[in-house]
Motif scaffolding. Structure first.
Motif, PDB file in Angstrom:
ATOM      1  N   ASP A   1      22.505  13.558  24.141  1.00  0.00           N
ATOM      2  CA  ASP A   1      21.279  13.558  24.952  1.00  0.00           C
ATOM      3  C   ASP A   1      21.573  14.016  26.379  1.00  0.00           C
ATOM      4  O   ASP A   1      22.563  13.614  26.997  1.00  0.00           O
ATOM      5  N   ASN A   2      20.691  14.867  26.882  1.00  0.00           N
ATOM      6  CA  ASN A   2      20.769  15.339  28.271  1.00  0.00           C
ATOM      7  C   ASN A   2      22.097  16.033  28.583  1.00  0.00           C
ATOM      8  O   ASN A   2      22.644  15.903  29.685  1.00  0.00           O
ATOM      9  N   THR A   3      22.639  16.736  27.591  1.00  0.00           N
ATOM     10  CA  THR A   3      23.850  17.543  27.794  1.00  0.00           C
ATOM     11  C   THR A   3      23.545  18.975  27.359  1.00  0.00           C
ATOM     12  O   THR A   3      22.441  19.275  26.876  1.00  0.00           O
ATOM     13  N   GLN A   4      24.536  19.839  27.502  1.00  0.00           N
ATOM     14  CA  GLN A   4      24.341  21.233  27.066  1.00  0.00           C
ATOM     15  C   GLN A   4      24.237  21.341  25.550  1.00  0.00           C
ATOM     16  O   GLN A   4      23.899  22.399  25.007  1.00  0.00           O
TER      17      GLN A   4
ATOM     18  N   ASP B   1      22.295  19.118  23.665  1.00  0.00           N
ATOM     19  CA  ASP B   1      21.180  18.328  23.140  1.00  0.00           C
ATOM     20  C   ASP B   1      20.391  19.088  22.080  1.00  0.00           C
ATOM     21  O   ASP B   1      19.778  18.493  21.197  1.00  0.00           O
ATOM     22  N   TRP B   2      20.425  20.424  22.108  1.00  0.00           N
ATOM     23  CA  TRP B   2      19.730  21.210  21.100  1.00  0.00           C
ATOM     24  C   TRP B   2      20.381  21.069  19.722  1.00  0.00           C
ATOM     25  O   TRP B   2      19.714  21.248  18.687  1.00  0.00           O
TER      26      TRP B   2
ATOM     27  N   ASP C   1      23.706   9.857  20.302  1.00  0.00           N
ATOM     28  CA  ASP C   1      23.127   9.640  21.635  1.00  0.00           C
ATOM     29  C   ASP C   1      23.963  10.317  22.717  1.00  0.00           C
ATOM     30  O   ASP C   1      23.457  10.600  23.814  1.00  0.00           O
TER      31      ASP C   1
ATOM     32  N   LYS D   1      18.678  18.241  18.082  1.00  0.00           N
ATOM     33  CA  LYS D   1      17.367  18.680  17.590  1.00  0.00           C
ATOM     34  C   LYS D   1      17.513  19.488  16.305  1.00  0.00           C
ATOM     35  O   LYS D   1      16.709  19.342  15.374  1.00  0.00           O
TER      36      LYS D   1
END
Length: 393
Positions: free
Chosen positions: A244-247, A249-250, A241, A253
């Motif tokens: 999430d919403n950081t550089q 986050d990919w 977690d 994924k």
């Protein structure tokens, strides 16, 4: 610097404690907010209430204003009666205090001094905790050989202990993970880092920066570990977690993409690899790895009686040319990801077993659906058989 845990120069033993003088000096030199601690120290020491004194010392060392005074309190006060204390608690205090020593050599000298006063046989957990912290100090200092020596020594004791305090396990697995990170040994880093996280409360024991770095490094090691083909345990861990919403986050994924064996998503995320040069450098390995995971996922999704696959089917599932499928299957067999046999004449692979996996929630859901279908099928067979059973009766 030498790699052994012992340091030849031992700091001189402090003079015998003059309690009144120590308390008076401390009160005159410290902020007023800390004065109640020293008053309690004096009373508890006089009454020889060592357990209560330990708890009060913990409070003191946790107080933000105590930082400039921690080393002096430990050396001038605690050391006088340290043999009366629980040795694990003593080492926990000592390792916390050592972090206030900026000079690496002085920090090692401080920790080794404590080590020389610990009975390794009678206080094994304290011994392991202290060795792990000494190993970590050496790692920060750049002494990889010394770090590994102390890690191995600590593990010999830790491996035979039962019911070990989680702080002891955490200390060992943390230094082991960071050692393997320094050595760029991805699979051992991945293993020890997950073990470390199992020993701590991620939300309270790690800062947000530490959580982000640990999640990032675990992701990279999962991609590049040559024996890691199941990301399920990591994907279910709350550490991710932090991405999430950081550089990064990919990267999260991409982890899910690998676990699904989804080559289309992999190719869609590949343009981001230059953000992590080490992934770009290892693209051929990652391409083979996603193909292997696509193969595993394809086999896993099939029923046990439907695992004879043509090379053409595997080529479509993995997006490989048909003439490269045989090599891929042999690679999967050599890695023990699957078991089975190849029919080169008929261009078929018969898979009899696929490596057990920690399943993601989506995969568990899919398995539940298959199990439901099997139960329905069993029910229909029962309904067809029921009249015949009744007639026979």
């Amino acid at each position: 610097m030498p790699s052994s845990t012992s340091v030849p120069v031992e700091p001189p033993k402090p003079p015998k404690l003059d309690l009144d003088e120590f308390i008076a000096t401390a009160v005159s030199a410290t902020p007023v907010e800390l004065h109640p601690f020293f008053e309690s120290f004096g009373k508890l020491h006089t009454r020889k209430l060592w357990h209560q004194l330990t708890l009060k010392l913990y409070e003191f060392f946790d107080h933000p204003l105590s930082r400039p005074f921690r080393v002096n309190v430990f050396e001038q006060f605690v050391r006088d009666f340290e043999s009366k204390l629980n040795q694990l608690k003593l080492v926990e205090m000592g390792t916390k205090v050592s972090k206030e020593i900026d000079n690496p050599q002085s920090q090692l000298l401080f920790l080794n001094s404590i080590l020389s006063r610990i009975d390794a046989e009678k206080s094994q957990e304290a011994y392991v905790l202290l060795l792990a912290n000494i190993a970590y100090a050496k790692l920060v200092y750049g002494d990889l050989e010394g770090t590994k020596t102390d890690m191995d020594t600590a593990w010999k004791t830790l491996d035979r202990l039962e019911g070990v305090d989680t702080a002891v396990n955490a200390s060992y697995y943390k230094v082991a993970a960071d050692y393997y990170k320094a050595k760029a040994e991805y699979a051992p880093y991945y293993k020890h880092s997950l073990l470390y996280l199992a020993c701590v409360d991620v939300a309270t024991d790690l800062t947000s920066e530490e959580r982000l770095l640990r999640a990032h490094d675990l992701g990279i090691s999962a991609f590049l570990g040559d024996t890691i083909y199941n990301f399920g345990e990591l994907l279910m861990h709350p550490i991710l977690d932090a991405l999430d919403n950081t550089q990064y986050d990919w990267i999260k994924k991409l982890l899910f993409t690998f676990n699904e064996g989804n080559i289309g998503k992999f190719e869609a995320l590949a343009p981001l690899f230059p953000q992590e040069p080490i992934l770009e450098e290892n693209y051929p390995f990652l391409r083979q790895k996603i193909c292997l995971m696509a193969l595993i996922e394809s086999v896993f999704k099939r029923n046990a009686n439907d695992r004879t696959m043509s090379f053409q089917t595997i080529a479509e599932e993995t997006r490989l040319p048909v003439d490269e499928v045989e090599h891929l299957i042999m690679k999967a067999l050599s890695l023990k990801l699957i078991r089975g046999s190849l029919d080169q004449v008929d261009q078929k692979a018969r898979i009899t077993w696929v490596q057990p996996r920690v399943l993601s929630r989506a995969q568990i859901g899919e398995l539940a659906t298959r199990l439901g279908a099997w139960i329905d099928k069993l029910g229909s067979v029962e309904q067809r058989m029921a009249p015949h059973v009744s007639t026979a009766a």
